[in-house]
Write an enzyme that holds these catalytic residues in place. Structure first.
Site, mmCIF file in Angstrom:
data_model
loop_
_atom_site.group_PDB
_atom_site.id
_atom_site.type_symbol
_atom_site.label_atom_id
_atom_site.label_comp_id
_atom_site.label_asym_id
_atom_site.label_seq_id
_atom_site.Cartn_x
_atom_site.Cartn_y
_atom_site.Cartn_z
ATOM 1 N N HIS A 111 -28.385 72.280 9.877
ATOM 2 C CA HIS A 111 -29.410 72.623 8.890
ATOM 3 C C HIS A 111 -29.291 71.753 7.650
ATOM 4 O O HIS A 111 -28.299 71.050 7.470
ATOM 5 C CB HIS A 111 -29.343 74.109 8.502
ATOM 6 C CG HIS A 111 -28.135 74.523 7.738
ATOM 7 N ND1 HIS A 111 -26.985 74.986 8.340
ATOM 8 C CD2 HIS A 111 -27.871 74.562 6.401
ATOM 9 C CE1 HIS A 111 -26.084 75.294 7.424
ATOM 10 N NE2 HIS A 111 -26.603 75.032 6.226
ATOM 11 N N GLU A 145 -31.960 76.006 4.770
ATOM 12 C CA GLU A 145 -31.294 76.993 3.930
ATOM 13 C C GLU A 145 -31.758 76.762 2.502
ATOM 14 O O GLU A 145 -31.860 75.615 2.048
ATOM 15 C CB GLU A 145 -29.776 76.818 4.013
ATOM 16 C CG GLU A 145 -28.996 77.785 3.131
ATOM 17 C CD GLU A 145 -27.486 77.558 3.194
ATOM 18 O OE1 GLU A 145 -26.759 78.462 2.758
ATOM 19 O OE2 GLU A 145 -27.037 76.489 3.657
#
Length: 134
Positions: free
Chosen positions: A79, A130
């Protein structure tokens, strides 16, 4: 809404081996391992000067990183994390626009001791995002 890139996360099958490679072969400054049971991972941050690389290893069989490594045994990018000044405002805007927040939709405390959320990768071209409040 998003600010600077906080880190890029890479899932690895062996955190000690990965940390040593970054430290010894790339000459990077590597932090100490940090267990995050609420996220099911152990992490190490590599300081690159202008951002960080987060190395992730599964912490237990139920870890989402364990599932990722089953599909990608050698590891890989997991991520990207962006900073936001107001996570509650970001959540309100994103959900109003149809973005999906993973889990129960509520922030949890991340590795830096700040609230974080994860956005569904299918809503962002296959990339897990995120958001971390700063």
């Amino acid at each position: 809404m998003i600010g600077r890139l906080n880190h890029i996360a890479i899932a690895v099958p062996d955190l000690a081996v990965a940390a040593a490679k970054y430290r010894d072969q790339l000459g990077a400054s590597v932090g100490a391992p940090q267990a995050l049971p609420e996220h099911g991972v152990t992490v190490v941050f590599v300081d690159t000067g202008n951002t960080k690389v987060e190395l992730l290893e599964p912490l237990g069989e139920a870890s989402p990183i364990a599932a990722f490594l089953e599909k990608n045994p050698a590891g890989g990018m997991h991520h990207v994390c962006f900073e936001v000044p107001d996570l509650s405002a970001a959540i309100a805007r994103l959900t109003a626009e149809g973005a999906r927040i993973l889990g129960d939709g509520k922030p949890r405390i991340g590795a830096h001791g700040r609230p974080v959320i994860f956005l569904h990768p299918k809503d962002f071209f296959g990339t897990l995002i995120e958001l971390e409040e700063v």
